[in-house]
Design a protein around this motif. Sequence first.
Motif, PDB file in Angstrom:
ATOM      1  N   ALA A 174       0.838  -1.197   0.000  1.00 40.73           N
ATOM      2  CA  ALA A 174       0.000   0.000   0.000  1.00 40.73           C
ATOM      3  C   ALA A 174       0.879   1.255   0.000  1.00 40.73           C
ATOM      4  O   ALA A 174       1.992   1.231   0.531  1.00 40.73           O
ATOM      5  CB  ALA A 174      -0.907  -0.011   1.230  1.00 40.73           C
ATOM      6  N   ASP A 225      -8.228   7.479   7.700  1.00 35.87           N
ATOM      7  CA  ASP A 225      -8.322   6.186   8.380  1.00 35.87           C
ATOM      8  C   ASP A 225      -8.877   5.076   7.491  1.00 35.87           C
ATOM      9  O   ASP A 225      -9.073   3.947   7.947  1.00 35.87           O
ATOM     10  CB  ASP A 225      -9.179   6.298   9.640  1.00 35.87           C
ATOM     11  CG  ASP A 225     -10.636   6.651   9.331  1.00 35.87           C
ATOM     12  OD1 ASP A 225     -10.905   7.122   8.196  1.00 35.87           O
ATOM     13  OD2 ASP A 225     -11.494   6.469  10.209  1.00 35.87           O
ATOM     14  N   ASP A 261      -9.091   2.100   4.762  1.00 31.41           N
ATOM     15  CA  ASP A 261      -8.239   1.060   4.189  1.00 31.41           C
ATOM     16  C   ASP A 261      -8.400   1.001   2.680  1.00 31.41           C
ATOM     17  O   ASP A 261      -7.438   0.710   1.964  1.00 31.41           O
ATOM     18  CB  ASP A 261      -8.590  -0.297   4.802  1.00 31.41           C
ATOM     19  CG  ASP A 261      -8.361  -0.339   6.299  1.00 31.41           C
ATOM     20  OD1 ASP A 261      -7.236  -0.046   6.732  1.00 31.41           O
ATOM     21  OD2 ASP A 261      -9.324  -0.643   7.038  1.00 31.41           O
ATOM     22  N   SER A 321      -4.201   0.872   2.600  1.00 35.44           N
ATOM     23  CA  SER A 321      -3.472   0.302   3.734  1.00 35.44           C
ATOM     24  C   SER A 321      -3.207  -1.175   3.513  1.00 35.44           C
ATOM     25  O   SER A 321      -3.748  -1.799   2.590  1.00 35.44           O
ATOM     26  CB  SER A 321      -4.266   0.498   5.026  1.00 35.44           C
ATOM     27  OG  SER A 321      -5.243  -0.523   5.178  1.00 35.44           O
ATOM     28  N   ALA A 348      -4.362  -3.540   5.014  1.00 36.01           N
ATOM     29  CA  ALA A 348      -5.576  -4.345   5.211  1.00 36.01           C
ATOM     30  C   ALA A 348      -6.437  -4.412   3.960  1.00 36.01           C
ATOM     31  O   ALA A 348      -7.420  -5.163   3.917  1.00 36.01           O
ATOM     32  CB  ALA A 348      -6.395  -3.766   6.358  1.00 36.01           C
ATOM     33  N   ALA A 349      -6.078  -3.665   2.937  1.00 36.88           N
ATOM     34  CA  ALA A 349      -6.917  -3.548   1.743  1.00 36.88           C
ATOM     35  C   ALA A 349      -7.251  -4.872   1.054  1.00 36.88           C
ATOM     36  O   ALA A 349      -8.379  -5.047   0.585  1.00 36.88           O
ATOM     37  CB  ALA A 349      -6.268  -2.596   0.751  1.00 36.88           C
ATOM     38  N   ILE A 360     -12.810  -3.911   7.798  1.00 35.34           N
ATOM     39  CA  ILE A 360     -11.961  -2.822   7.312  1.00 35.34           C
ATOM     40  C   ILE A 360     -12.778  -1.540   7.264  1.00 35.34           C
ATOM     41  O   ILE A 360     -13.997  -1.549   7.461  1.00 35.34           O
ATOM     42  CB  ILE A 360     -11.382  -3.110   5.908  1.00 35.34           C
ATOM     43  CG1 ILE A 360     -12.513  -3.220   4.878  1.00 35.34           C
ATOM     44  CG2 ILE A 360     -10.510  -4.362   5.910  1.00 35.34           C
ATOM     45  CD1 ILE A 360     -12.032  -3.253   3.450  1.00 35.34           C
ATOM     46  N   THR A 361     -12.104  -0.438   6.963  1.00 39.46           N
ATOM     47  CA  THR A 361     -12.785   0.842   6.773  1.00 39.46           C
ATOM     48  C   THR A 361     -12.794   1.168   5.289  1.00 39.46           C
ATOM     49  O   THR A 361     -11.733   1.281   4.662  1.00 39.46           O
ATOM     50  CB  THR A 361     -12.065   1.968   7.542  1.00 39.46           C
ATOM     51  OG1 THR A 361     -12.047   1.636   8.933  1.00 39.46           O
ATOM     52  CG2 THR A 361     -12.784   3.293   7.357  1.00 39.46           C
TER      53      THR A 361
END
Length: 250
Positions: free
Chosen positions: A94, A121, A123, A163, A165-166, A218-219
């Motif tokens: 990322a 914030d 992802d 990020s 976490a994507a 995730i966001t």
Amino acid sequence: MSAPVLILAGSRPDGLDPIATAEDVPHKALARVGGLTLLERAVAAARAWGASEVLVAANNPAVEDEVRRLGATLLPTASGPSGSVALAFERTGAPLLVTTADHALLEPGWLAALVAGTPADADVSLMLARREAVEAAAPGSQRTWLSLADGDWSGCNLFYLASAAAPTALATWRRVEADRKRPWRIAARLGWGTLWNFLRGKLTMAEAVARIGQRIGITAALVAATDGRAAIDVDKPADLALVRALAEAQ
């Protein structure tokens, strides 16, 4: 900020494509608009934005030759778009911006807007365009619409993996794309409360995107396109005729 840009240029599983057939080219990424191939236009937009590297996932020999001619980085494809993105993400990490070779009208400003509009914030984020914006930019354009409480939306083939976490989102986004003509199924993935809000016409697109993210841990964020042309890709000959007209007018 700068980031790599991945352009998806894989071949369809059945090997058939109406654009390639109509234009008599080996792959639709090699069809031309304004004297440039579709792939060349996408690569140019990514570079104009300031991409740290331009990567192209392709598996057609003619497209691979075009990637080399353009000086981009050739990557392998997977069984589907989300798999190809996952392979690229393993290489780049990322952040990574993702688009498609048939995004013939892609502009650097849209890439900049996606990055700038993504919350710190988040992802992942994706760009969607409201129907009003698309129809204002291209009257009569035939798109697939997702109808929610805040209106009709169309995808823009622009994604930002912000990020580490994507990658968690890729499998879910694949299922969402498969259900794009059945929005109630998308809502059902979010739980009965969200489905109830959808049925009552209370679910907005931003809420749907955020809740999909929450559901998988995730966001996720929606970035609304200000230019409706961002939703116009080239899937059929009528789309190609439209983008040629828009490019010539521009």
